[in-house]
Design a protein around this motif. Sequence first.
Motif, short mmCIF file in Angstrom:
data_model
loop_
_atom_site.label_atom_id
_atom_site.label_comp_id
_atom_site.label_asym_id
_atom_site.label_seq_id
_atom_site.Cartn_x
_atom_site.Cartn_y
_atom_site.Cartn_z
N LEU A 14 -7.35 -0.23 1.23
CA LEU A 14 -7.18 1.17 1.60
C LEU A 14 -8.19 1.58 2.66
O LEU A 14 -7.89 2.37 3.56
CB LEU A 14 -7.30 2.06 0.36
CG LEU A 14 -6.16 2.00 -0.65
CD1 LEU A 14 -6.47 2.87 -1.86
CD2 LEU A 14 -4.85 2.44 -0.02
N PHE A 15 -9.40 1.05 2.58
CA PHE A 15 -10.43 1.39 3.55
C PHE A 15 -10.16 0.78 4.93
O PHE A 15 -10.79 1.17 5.92
CB PHE A 15 -11.81 0.95 3.05
CG PHE A 15 -12.48 1.98 2.20
CD1 PHE A 15 -13.23 3.00 2.77
CD2 PHE A 15 -12.36 1.96 0.82
CE1 PHE A 15 -13.84 3.96 2.00
CE2 PHE A 15 -12.97 2.91 0.02
CZ PHE A 15 -13.72 3.93 0.61
N SER A 16 -9.25 -0.20 4.99
CA SER A 16 -8.91 -0.79 6.28
C SER A 16 -7.78 -0.05 6.98
O SER A 16 -7.43 -0.40 8.11
CB SER A 16 -8.50 -2.26 6.08
OG SER A 16 -7.31 -2.35 5.30
N LEU A 17 -7.21 0.97 6.34
CA LEU A 17 -6.11 1.72 6.94
C LEU A 17 -6.65 2.78 7.90
O LEU A 17 -7.80 3.20 7.80
CB LEU A 17 -5.29 2.42 5.84
CG LEU A 17 -4.51 1.52 4.88
CD1 LEU A 17 -3.87 2.37 3.79
CD2 LEU A 17 -3.45 0.72 5.63
N PRO A 18 -5.81 3.22 8.85
CA PRO A 18 -6.24 4.32 9.75
C PRO A 18 -6.40 5.61 8.95
O PRO A 18 -5.63 5.91 8.04
CB PRO A 18 -5.09 4.42 10.76
CG PRO A 18 -3.92 3.77 10.10
CD PRO A 18 -4.48 2.70 9.21
N LEU A 23 0.81 -1.22 0.00
CA LEU A 23 0.00 0.00 0.00
C LEU A 23 0.85 1.26 0.00
O LEU A 23 0.34 2.34 -0.29
CB LEU A 23 -0.93 -0.01 1.21
CG LEU A 23 -1.91 -1.18 1.27
CD1 LEU A 23 -2.78 -1.08 2.52
CD2 LEU A 23 -2.79 -1.23 0.03
N GLY A 24 2.13 1.14 0.32
CA GLY A 24 2.98 2.32 0.29
C GLY A 24 3.15 2.89 -1.10
O GLY A 24 3.33 4.10 -1.27
N ILE A 25 3.06 2.02 -2.12
CA ILE A 25 3.12 2.46 -3.52
C ILE A 25 1.81 2.19 -4.25
O ILE A 25 1.78 2.21 -5.49
CB ILE A 25 4.30 1.79 -4.26
CG1 ILE A 25 4.21 0.27 -4.18
CG2 ILE A 25 5.62 2.29 -3.71
CD1 ILE A 25 5.29 -0.45 -4.97
N LEU A 26 0.75 1.90 -3.48
CA LEU A 26 -0.59 1.67 -4.04
C LEU A 26 -0.57 0.60 -5.13
O LEU A 26 -0.98 0.82 -6.28
CB LEU A 26 -1.17 2.98 -4.60
CG LEU A 26 -1.37 4.11 -3.59
CD1 LEU A 26 -1.89 5.35 -4.30
CD2 LEU A 26 -2.33 3.69 -2.49
N SER A 27 -0.10 -0.58 -4.78
CA SER A 27 -0.01 -1.66 -5.76
C SER A 27 -0.38 -2.99 -5.10
O SER A 27 -0.28 -3.14 -3.89
CB SER A 27 1.41 -1.76 -6.34
OG SER A 27 2.33 -2.03 -5.30
N CYS A 28 -0.85 -3.91 -5.95
CA CYS A 28 -1.14 -5.27 -5.51
C CYS A 28 -0.57 -6.25 -6.53
O CYS A 28 -0.46 -5.92 -7.72
CB CYS A 28 -2.64 -5.49 -5.32
SG CYS A 28 -3.61 -5.30 -6.83
N SER A 52 -12.23 16.36 3.69
CA SER A 52 -12.51 14.95 3.43
C SER A 52 -11.77 14.09 4.44
O SER A 52 -11.21 14.58 5.42
CB SER A 52 -12.09 14.59 2.00
OG SER A 52 -12.38 13.25 1.72
N TYR A 53 -11.75 12.76 4.16
CA TYR A 53 -11.03 11.79 4.96
C TYR A 53 -9.75 11.42 4.22
O TYR A 53 -9.73 11.30 2.98
CB TYR A 53 -11.88 10.53 5.17
CG TYR A 53 -13.06 10.75 6.09
CD1 TYR A 53 -12.98 10.47 7.45
CD2 TYR A 53 -14.28 11.21 5.58
CE1 TYR A 53 -14.06 10.67 8.29
CE2 TYR A 53 -15.36 11.41 6.41
CZ TYR A 53 -15.24 11.14 7.76
OH TYR A 53 -16.31 11.34 8.60
N TYR A 54 -8.66 11.20 4.96
CA TYR A 54 -7.37 10.86 4.38
C TYR A 54 -6.85 9.61 5.06
O TYR A 54 -6.86 9.51 6.30
CB TYR A 54 -6.37 12.00 4.53
CG TYR A 54 -6.79 13.27 3.83
CD1 TYR A 54 -6.48 13.48 2.50
CD2 TYR A 54 -7.52 14.24 4.51
CE1 TYR A 54 -6.87 14.64 1.86
CE2 TYR A 54 -7.91 15.40 3.88
CZ TYR A 54 -7.59 15.61 2.55
OH TYR A 54 -7.98 16.74 1.91
N ALA A 55 -6.37 8.65 4.22
CA ALA A 55 -5.81 7.42 4.75
C ALA A 55 -4.30 7.59 4.92
O ALA A 55 -3.63 8.18 4.08
CB ALA A 55 -6.10 6.26 3.82
N THR A 56 -3.78 7.03 6.02
CA THR A 56 -2.34 7.09 6.29
C THR A 56 -1.69 5.86 5.70
O THR A 56 -1.91 4.74 6.17
CB THR A 56 -2.08 7.16 7.81
OG1 THR A 56 -2.80 8.28 8.35
CG2 THR A 56 -0.60 7.31 8.09
N LEU A 57 -0.88 6.04 4.66
CA LEU A 57 -0.25 4.92 3.98
C LEU A 57 0.96 4.44 4.76
O LEU A 57 1.71 5.24 5.33
CB LEU A 57 0.18 5.32 2.56
CG LEU A 57 -0.92 5.77 1.60
CD1 LEU A 57 -0.32 6.16 0.26
CD2 LEU A 57 -1.95 4.66 1.40
#
Length: 291
Positions: free
Chosen positions: A71-75, A29-34, A82-87
């Motif tokens: 991504l929705f499971s991240l803090p 998730l640090g580089i938004l990849s799977c 808006s809402y921001y996810a911490t990667l």
Amino acid sequence: MDVSGILDEHKSKFKSIQVDRLIPVEFDLGILSCFDINMLDENKLRSNPTTRNNYLKELSREGAQQLVNELFSLPTTVDEDSYYATLPKPTTVLPREKPVPKEKPMTRWEKFAKIKGIQKRKTSGKVFDEATGEWRLKYGFKGVNNDDQKPWLIEVPGNADPYEDQYKVRREEKKERIEKNKRRSQRNYEERVAVEKGMKPHEMRKRELQKALVLSKQSTASLGKFDEKLQGEPKIKGIKRRFDPLVGSADKEKSKNMDILNKVNKGVTKSTVLNVRKAQRAINNAKRAKK
């Protein structure tokens, strides 16, 4: 009123967010990849273009859906907008296209500022001009610093020539400042190159001066042989001509003579040797003549 049928019909228009895979998908998730290592369906890939494209689109959608689920499971953090996810930090090491840039050595001013504890303050590049009521650049084209170059009246200093053109004096002073900055920039560049080569700046300048001196000596007809020597000038090492000894090995002399005799027998002369440059020049001249 039973609306379950309407809700089921509406729900059937959307695909499920749950995606099942035989082999679990790995995420970074640090580089938004799977990374999905499951086998592809070869039959669908080799079928007609419509089926193949639909299959690839479905795979892409499922991969993106899995990434969004993670991504929705991240803090998250809440902001006004808006809402921001911490990667998290990336775990995959990606290769660089170019090598890591080397750290540039500090200039003289940077060294002085570090010793004196001078910190660089970030300031705006524009200032408000009360005369025009507009924000203008401090330096550069139409900058505030150029206003002193074009005033309609300049007071003549007491120690200056009253008939001297003060506008010209200011222009010359500005040119001198520009040249001074260029010399400083060139000096910093030379010192940086010397540090990268592991040499001291004055040694580097001395070597460059000696190199320029040697080149200037070679500009004369005698290649500096009869020029006056300077004090401390290094001795120029040139290529000395070598001559074969008058008395030597008989085998070497015999082989040289045989080589000359073979060339004569074969008819090898200067006219028979192909001059590539001359031939290419002749071809180019012939092409130009046809045009």
